[in-house]
Scaffold this motif. Structure first.
Motif, short mmCIF file in Angstrom:
data_model
loop_
_atom_site.label_atom_id
_atom_site.label_comp_id
_atom_site.label_asym_id
_atom_site.label_seq_id
_atom_site.Cartn_x
_atom_site.Cartn_y
_atom_site.Cartn_z
N LYS A 1 0.84 -1.19 0.00
CA LYS A 1 0.00 0.00 0.00
C LYS A 1 0.88 1.24 0.00
O LYS A 1 1.74 1.41 0.87
CB LYS A 1 -0.89 -0.01 1.25
N THR A 2 0.69 2.09 -0.98
CA THR A 2 1.49 3.31 -1.08
C THR A 2 0.69 4.47 -0.49
O THR A 2 -0.49 4.64 -0.75
CB THR A 2 1.82 3.62 -2.55
N VAL A 3 1.38 5.24 0.33
CA VAL A 3 0.76 6.41 0.94
C VAL A 3 0.85 7.55 -0.05
O VAL A 3 1.93 7.99 -0.44
CB VAL A 3 1.47 6.77 2.26
N LYS A 4 -0.31 8.03 -0.48
CA LYS A 4 -0.32 9.11 -1.46
C LYS A 4 -0.01 10.44 -0.79
O LYS A 4 -0.54 10.73 0.29
CB LYS A 4 -1.69 9.18 -2.13
N PRO A 5 0.85 11.24 -1.39
CA PRO A 5 1.15 12.55 -0.79
C PRO A 5 -0.04 13.49 -0.93
O PRO A 5 -0.89 13.33 -1.80
CB PRO A 5 2.35 13.03 -1.60
N LEU A 6 -0.05 14.49 -0.06
CA LEU A 6 -1.11 15.48 -0.13
C LEU A 6 -0.94 16.33 -1.38
O LEU A 6 0.17 16.58 -1.83
CB LEU A 6 -1.07 16.38 1.11
N PRO A 7 -2.03 16.77 -1.98
CA PRO A 7 -1.91 17.61 -3.18
C PRO A 7 -1.29 18.96 -2.85
O PRO A 7 -1.34 19.44 -1.71
CB PRO A 7 -3.36 17.76 -3.65
N ALA A 8 -0.68 19.54 -3.84
CA ALA A 8 -0.05 20.85 -3.65
C ALA A 8 -1.11 21.88 -3.31
O ALA A 8 -2.23 21.84 -3.83
CB ALA A 8 0.70 21.25 -4.91
#
Length: 344
Positions: free
Chosen positions: A191-198
């Motif tokens: 499971k990859t942790v998605k970064p927060l959007p800019a």
């Protein structure tokens, strides 16, 4: 004779071996007579001879399987292919069977005397003896058996019509089945942790419509703000500024058109009314433009001109002005109308 010392695993299933052993050790038997013992030994010898003959026939068929069914033998092995053909009644009969029936060919009802049926997998036929299924983990064997059964049906149809005698299709199917079974055993992706959007990322496109257009008009830039955000590239004339607390705010192109006014004049726009509002508006103007009644007033209100004074009977003719509002149909002004019927 102690039956616990006799190796029966090669002759009987595990459940039958346990039943025979427990029965022999817990019961008190008596020796057989010579005549009965000869019959029992003769029957045992016949069973062993039949088993030897069966093994010889199977080996002979296996030796010829590379010529009879080369693709089926290359995929699941000569022994399993020969057993399937023997039970089905030939290669042509095997090719006519559906995959679900090929999967259970050779399945036997297991004797579970003394054993639990919780771990027993049903529908285990000859296909379970092939190398692909034996190398598969037990949890995936039923799924692999369905896959191998489907491929065996296709390969039997290829061999029954004499296509591809070299067996290349069987080898290709075997490699595909092996790759698919290995794919099943792969762990799921991490499971990859998605970064927060800019924060200043471009907003997603929203669906258009009347409500969205109204919102854009409500929160959009006014002409005053647009003019304040613009600037003229004229270095001889400085931009007008004013001080707002500790900040100096520029006025942009405001007061640069030569009008001498700081506030722009808003152009008067016509208000568009929908059908329902138009009906209400016309009802309000009934005292001016429509028929009059006892409830009509000389004071009318319009959203364009405000309050308006008007005479309700100014548009009536002289004869209508003399008529009272309470007259009935039977007065001197009343009467009947004659209508011309259309000719049939």
């Amino acid at each position: 004779m102690d039956l616990t010392q006799v190796e029966l695993e090669d002759l009987l299933p595990a459940a039958s071996v346990m039943v025979v052993t427990v029965t022999a050790t817990t019961t008190s038997g008596k020796p057989l007579s010579d005549e009965l013992l000869v019959k029992v030994m003769h029957g045992c010898n016949m069973a062993l001879q039949l088993d030897d003959d069966k093994q010889q026939i199977i080996k002979f068929v296996e030796s010829r399987m590379h010529m009879i069914a080369p693709n089926l033998s290359a995929a699941i092995g000569s022994e399993v292919a020969a057993r399937l053909m023997g039970v089905a009644g030939g290669l042509l009969a095997l090719s006519k069977m559906p995959a679900c029936n090929v999967q259970v060919l050779g399945a036997k009802r297991k004797t579970l005397a003394g054993y639990s049926a919780a771990t027993v997998q049903p529908h285990q036929g000859f296909i379970y003896g092939c190398q692909l299924i034996q190398q598969t983990p037990p949890a995936l064997r039923s799924k692999a058996a369905r896959l191998v059964g489907a491929k065996c049906t296709l390969l039997a149809r290829i061999d029954s019509y004499g296509q591809d005698p070299a067996g290349e299709t069987g080898n290709r199917f075997k490699s595909e089945m092996g790759a698919k079974i290995e794919k099943w055993q792969e762990p799921p992706p991490a499971k990859t942790v998605k970064p927060l959007p800019a924060p200043d990322a471009e907003q997603k496109k929203r669906r258009g419509g009347r409500r969205l257009r109204k919102m854009k008009e409500r929160y959009g830039l006014t002409d005053m703000r647009k003019a304040a955000n613009r600037m003229n590239f004229d270095f001889n004339n400085a931009e007008d500024e004013y001080i707002d607390g500790d900040e100096v705010v520029g006025l942009g192109t405001i007061n640069k058109e030569g009008s001498g006014r700081l506030r722009l004049v808003a152009s008067q726009q016509k208000v568009k009314l929908n059908a329902k509002q138009e009906k209400k508006y016309r009802a309000r103007l009934a005292g001016i433009t429509g028929a009059t009644s006892g409830l009509s007033s000389t004071l009318a209100f319009t959203p364009v001109q405000g309050f308006e004074l008007a005479t309700p009977i100014s548009h009536l003719s002289e004869s209508d002005k003399e008529r009272s509002g309470t007259e009935s149909y039977f007065s001197e002004f009343g009467g009947f109308r004659s209508l011309q019927k259309p000719a049939q």
